[in-house]
Design a protein around this motif. Structure first.
Motif, PDB file in Angstrom:
ATOM      1  N   THR A 120     -83.331  -3.763 -45.136  1.00 17.93           N
ATOM      2  CA  THR A 120     -82.026  -3.530 -44.527  1.00 17.93           C
ATOM      3  C   THR A 120     -81.986  -4.012 -43.079  1.00 17.93           C
ATOM      4  OG1 THR A 120     -82.590  -1.279 -43.864  1.00 17.93           O
ATOM      5  CG2 THR A 120     -81.547  -1.557 -46.024  1.00 17.93           C
ATOM      6  N   VAL A 121     -83.139  -4.277 -42.462  1.00 16.55           N
ATOM      7  CA  VAL A 121     -83.147  -4.768 -41.092  1.00 16.55           C
ATOM      8  C   VAL A 121     -83.043  -6.291 -41.039  1.00 16.55           C
ATOM      9  CG1 VAL A 121     -84.441  -2.790 -40.236  1.00 16.55           C
ATOM     10  CG2 VAL A 121     -85.664  -4.859 -40.873  1.00 16.55           C
ATOM     11  N   LEU A 122     -83.051  -6.938 -42.192  1.00 12.06           N
ATOM     12  CA  LEU A 122     -82.871  -8.384 -42.226  1.00 12.06           C
ATOM     13  C   LEU A 122     -81.432  -8.734 -41.882  1.00 12.06           C
ATOM     14  CD1 LEU A 122     -84.688  -9.324 -45.564  1.00 12.06           C
ATOM     15  CD2 LEU A 122     -85.577  -9.566 -43.243  1.00 12.06           C
ATOM     16  N   GLU A 123     -81.251  -9.934 -41.402  1.00 18.94           N
ATOM     17  CA  GLU A 123     -79.905 -10.453 -41.208  1.00 18.94           C
ATOM     18  C   GLU A 123     -79.222 -10.499 -42.577  1.00 18.94           C
ATOM     19  OE1 GLU A 123     -78.373 -11.305 -38.340  1.00 18.94           O
ATOM     20  OE2 GLU A 123     -80.137 -10.602 -37.259  1.00 18.94           O
ATOM     21  N   PRO A 124     -77.906 -10.333 -42.631  1.00 17.31           N
ATOM     22  CA  PRO A 124     -77.211 -10.313 -43.931  1.00 17.31           C
ATOM     23  C   PRO A 124     -77.487 -11.534 -44.806  1.00 17.31           C
ATOM     24  CG  PRO A 124     -75.742  -9.559 -42.207  1.00 17.31           C
ATOM     25  CD  PRO A 124     -76.999 -10.040 -41.523  1.00 17.31           C
ATOM     26  N   GLU A 125     -77.535 -12.714 -44.210  1.00 14.10           N
ATOM     27  CA  GLU A 125     -77.780 -13.926 -45.005  1.00 14.10           C
ATOM     28  C   GLU A 125     -79.212 -13.966 -45.542  1.00 14.10           C
ATOM     29  OE1 GLU A 125     -75.522 -16.288 -46.098  1.00 14.10           O
ATOM     30  OE2 GLU A 125     -74.158 -14.768 -45.341  1.00 14.10           O
ATOM     31  N   ASP A 126     -80.161 -13.408 -44.803  1.00 11.77           N
ATOM     32  CA  ASP A 126     -81.543 -13.338 -45.281  1.00 11.77           C
ATOM     33  C   ASP A 126     -81.665 -12.297 -46.391  1.00 11.77           C
ATOM     34  OD1 ASP A 126     -82.251 -15.296 -43.454  1.00 11.77           O
ATOM     35  OD2 ASP A 126     -82.871 -13.843 -41.942  1.00 11.77           O
ATOM     36  N   ARG A 127     -80.986 -11.193 -46.220  1.00  7.31           N
ATOM     37  CA  ARG A 127     -80.985 -10.153 -47.261  1.00  7.31           C
ATOM     38  C   ARG A 127     -80.382 -10.710 -48.544  1.00  7.31           C
ATOM     39  NH1 ARG A 127     -78.356  -5.038 -45.069  1.00  7.31           N
ATOM     40  NH2 ARG A 127     -77.725  -6.788 -43.977  1.00  7.31           N
ATOM     41  N   LYS A 128     -79.362 -11.562 -48.401  1.00  2.00           N
ATOM     42  CA  LYS A 128     -78.702 -12.166 -49.562  1.00  2.00           C
ATOM     43  C   LYS A 128     -79.682 -13.010 -50.370  1.00  2.00           C
ATOM     44  CE  LYS A 128     -75.160 -15.562 -50.727  1.00  2.00           C
ATOM     45  NZ  LYS A 128     -74.140 -16.465 -50.171  1.00  2.00           N
ATOM     46  N   ILE A 129     -80.499 -13.836 -49.712  1.00  2.00           N
ATOM     47  CA  ILE A 129     -81.407 -14.679 -50.490  1.00  2.00           C
ATOM     48  C   ILE A 129     -82.520 -13.853 -51.132  1.00  2.00           C
ATOM     49  CG2 ILE A 129     -80.823 -16.863 -49.365  1.00  2.00           C
ATOM     50  CD1 ILE A 129     -83.474 -16.672 -47.809  1.00  2.00           C
ATOM     51  N   VAL A 130     -82.934 -12.756 -50.500  1.00  2.00           N
ATOM     52  CA  VAL A 130     -83.907 -11.862 -51.140  1.00  2.00           C
ATOM     53  C   VAL A 130     -83.277 -11.255 -52.397  1.00  2.00           C
ATOM     54  CG1 VAL A 130     -85.216  -9.711 -50.904  1.00  2.00           C
ATOM     55  CG2 VAL A 130     -85.210 -11.370 -49.033  1.00  2.00           C
ATOM     56  N   THR A 131     -82.029 -10.820 -52.293  1.00  2.00           N
ATOM     57  CA  THR A 131     -81.327 -10.239 -53.442  1.00  2.00           C
ATOM     58  C   THR A 131     -81.163 -11.258 -54.564  1.00  2.00           C
ATOM     59  OG1 THR A 131     -80.158  -8.685 -52.020  1.00  2.00           O
ATOM     60  CG2 THR A 131     -79.187  -9.119 -54.172  1.00  2.00           C
ATOM     61  N   LEU A 132     -80.817 -12.486 -54.222  1.00  2.00           N
ATOM     62  CA  LEU A 132     -80.661 -13.531 -55.232  1.00  2.00           C
ATOM     63  C   LEU A 132     -81.985 -13.855 -55.913  1.00  2.00           C
ATOM     64  CD1 LEU A 132     -78.193 -15.894 -53.363  1.00  2.00           C
ATOM     65  CD2 LEU A 132     -77.708 -14.528 -55.405  1.00  2.00           C
ATOM     66  N   ALA A 133     -83.060 -13.899 -55.143  1.00  2.00           N
ATOM     67  CA  ALA A 133     -84.382 -14.163 -55.717  1.00  2.00           C
ATOM     68  C   ALA A 133     -84.787 -13.035 -56.659  1.00  2.00           C
ATOM     69  CB  ALA A 133     -85.416 -14.331 -54.605  1.00  2.00           C
ATOM     70  N   ARG A 134     -84.508 -11.820 -56.241  1.00  2.00           N
ATOM     71  CA  ARG A 134     -84.819 -10.648 -57.079  1.00  2.00           C
ATOM     72  C   ARG A 134     -84.041 -10.708 -58.392  1.00  2.00           C
ATOM     73  NH1 ARG A 134     -83.040  -4.543 -55.906  1.00  2.00           N
ATOM     74  NH2 ARG A 134     -84.400  -3.537 -57.409  1.00  2.00           N
ATOM     75  N   ALA A 135     -82.776 -11.054 -58.321  1.00  2.00           N
ATOM     76  CA  ALA A 135     -81.943 -11.133 -59.517  1.00  2.00           C
ATOM     77  C   ALA A 135     -82.420 -12.237 -60.461  1.00  2.00           C
ATOM     78  CB  ALA A 135     -80.486 -11.361 -59.125  1.00  2.00           C
ATOM     79  N   ALA A 136     -82.825 -13.379 -59.915  1.00  3.41           N
ATOM     80  CA  ALA A 136     -83.311 -14.481 -60.758  1.00  3.41           C
ATOM     81  C   ALA A 136     -84.564 -14.069 -61.514  1.00  3.41           C
ATOM     82  CB  ALA A 136     -83.595 -15.711 -59.904  1.00  3.41           C
ATOM     83  N   ARG A 137     -85.457 -13.370 -60.834  1.00  2.00           N
ATOM     84  CA  ARG A 137     -86.690 -12.912 -61.484  1.00  2.00           C
ATOM     85  C   ARG A 137     -86.373 -11.942 -62.612  1.00  2.00           C
ATOM     86  NH1 ARG A 137     -89.848  -8.571 -61.340  1.00  2.00           N
ATOM     87  NH2 ARG A 137     -92.005  -8.900 -61.941  1.00  2.00           N
ATOM     88  N   ALA A 138     -85.528 -10.977 -62.340  1.00  2.00           N
ATOM     89  CA  ALA A 138     -85.206  -9.955 -63.331  1.00  2.00           C
ATOM     90  C   ALA A 138     -84.402 -10.537 -64.498  1.00  2.00           C
ATOM     91  CB  ALA A 138     -84.427  -8.818 -62.673  1.00  2.00           C
ATOM     92  N   ARG A 139     -83.421 -11.345 -64.189  1.00  2.00           N
ATOM     93  CA  ARG A 139     -82.534 -11.899 -65.216  1.00  2.00           C
ATOM     94  C   ARG A 139     -83.283 -12.812 -66.179  1.00  2.00           C
ATOM     95  NH1 ARG A 139     -79.195 -14.042 -61.964  1.00  2.00           N
ATOM     96  NH2 ARG A 139     -80.169 -16.062 -61.858  1.00  2.00           N
ATOM     97  N   ASN A 140     -84.209 -13.594 -65.653  1.00  2.00           N
ATOM     98  CA  ASN A 140     -84.906 -14.577 -66.480  1.00  2.00           C
ATOM     99  C   ASN A 140     -86.243 -14.075 -67.010  1.00  2.00           C
ATOM    100  OD1 ASN A 140     -82.799 -16.388 -66.057  1.00  2.00           O
ATOM    101  ND2 ASN A 140     -83.715 -17.122 -64.166  1.00  2.00           N
ATOM    102  N   GLY A 141     -86.676 -12.900 -66.574  1.00  2.00           N
ATOM    103  CA  GLY A 141     -87.937 -12.360 -67.040  1.00  2.00           C
ATOM    104  C   GLY A 141     -89.122 -13.243 -66.703  1.00  2.00           C
ATOM    105  N   VAL A 142     -89.117 -13.802 -65.501  1.00  2.00           N
ATOM    106  CA  VAL A 142     -90.185 -14.708 -65.054  1.00  2.00           C
ATOM    107  C   VAL A 142     -91.042 -14.028 -63.993  1.00  2.00           C
ATOM    108  CG1 VAL A 142     -88.963 -16.839 -65.654  1.00  2.00           C
ATOM    109  CG2 VAL A 142     -88.566 -15.790 -63.432  1.00  2.00           C
ATOM    110  N   PRO A 143     -92.246 -14.545 -63.767  1.00  2.00           N
ATOM    111  CA  PRO A 143     -93.136 -13.918 -62.782  1.00  2.00           C
ATOM    112  C   PRO A 143     -92.601 -13.902 -61.351  1.00  2.00           C
ATOM    113  CG  PRO A 143     -94.372 -15.419 -64.183  1.00  2.00           C
ATOM    114  CD  PRO A 143     -92.914 -15.616 -64.498  1.00  2.00           C
ATOM    115  N   GLU A 144     -91.842 -14.938 -60.986  1.00  2.00           N
ATOM    116  CA  GLU A 144     -91.310 -15.034 -59.627  1.00  2.00           C
ATOM    117  C   GLU A 144     -89.852 -15.489 -59.671  1.00  2.00           C
ATOM    118  OE1 GLU A 144     -95.244 -16.737 -57.258  1.00  2.00           O
ATOM    119  OE2 GLU A 144     -93.577 -18.074 -57.713  1.00  2.00           O
TER     120      GLU A 144
END
Length: 120
Positions: free
Chosen positions: A5-29
């Motif tokens: 939550t201390v990240l800049e909003p745009e940095d938090r956004k890319i972390v969230t997008l990366a997290r979603a890609a991993r979960a959605r696709n069931g991949v290691p990263e």
């Protein structure tokens, strides 16, 4: 560990997008990169018999293929218990497009940033 939550909003956004890609696709990263125009590119690990790419290298390749000429930041989400360190090839890909000072946020599956590396 870093409170995301201390990240800049745009940095938090890319972390969230990366997290979603991993979960959605069931991949290691999962990974996401942001170019100098604010566009984001999201990818998961590619594990084909003839092609193996980390999520981060895939996201960088997608950015290049879409015409990006520079990166502002990158994020990778790894699995529980996985090392928060990045392969030299991953950092080299970010450095090739973004430069040595480009921040790379490495987070766990819950989105908590474990480390912040630079491509240099």
């Amino acid at each position: 560990m870093t409170d995301s939550t201390v990240l800049e909003p745009e940095d938090r956004k890319i972390v969230t997008l990366a997290r979603a890609a991993r979960a959605r696709n069931g991949v290691p990263e999962g990974a996401a990169v942001r170019d100098d125009n604010g566009r984001t590119y999201v990818a998961g690990t590619v594990a084909l018999p003839s092609l193996r790419l980390s999520a981060l290298r895939t996201a960088v390749a997608m950015a290049v293929a879409s015409g990006a000429t520079s990166l502002e930041a990158a994020a990778v989400v790894v699995g529980e218990g996985e090392s928060p360190s990045l392969a030299d090839d991953d950092l080299a890909a970010v450095r090739d497009l973004g430069g040595a000072a480009t921040p790379v946020f490495v987070a766990g599956p819950d989105g908590t940033v474990r480390t912040v590396a630079t491509a240099g």
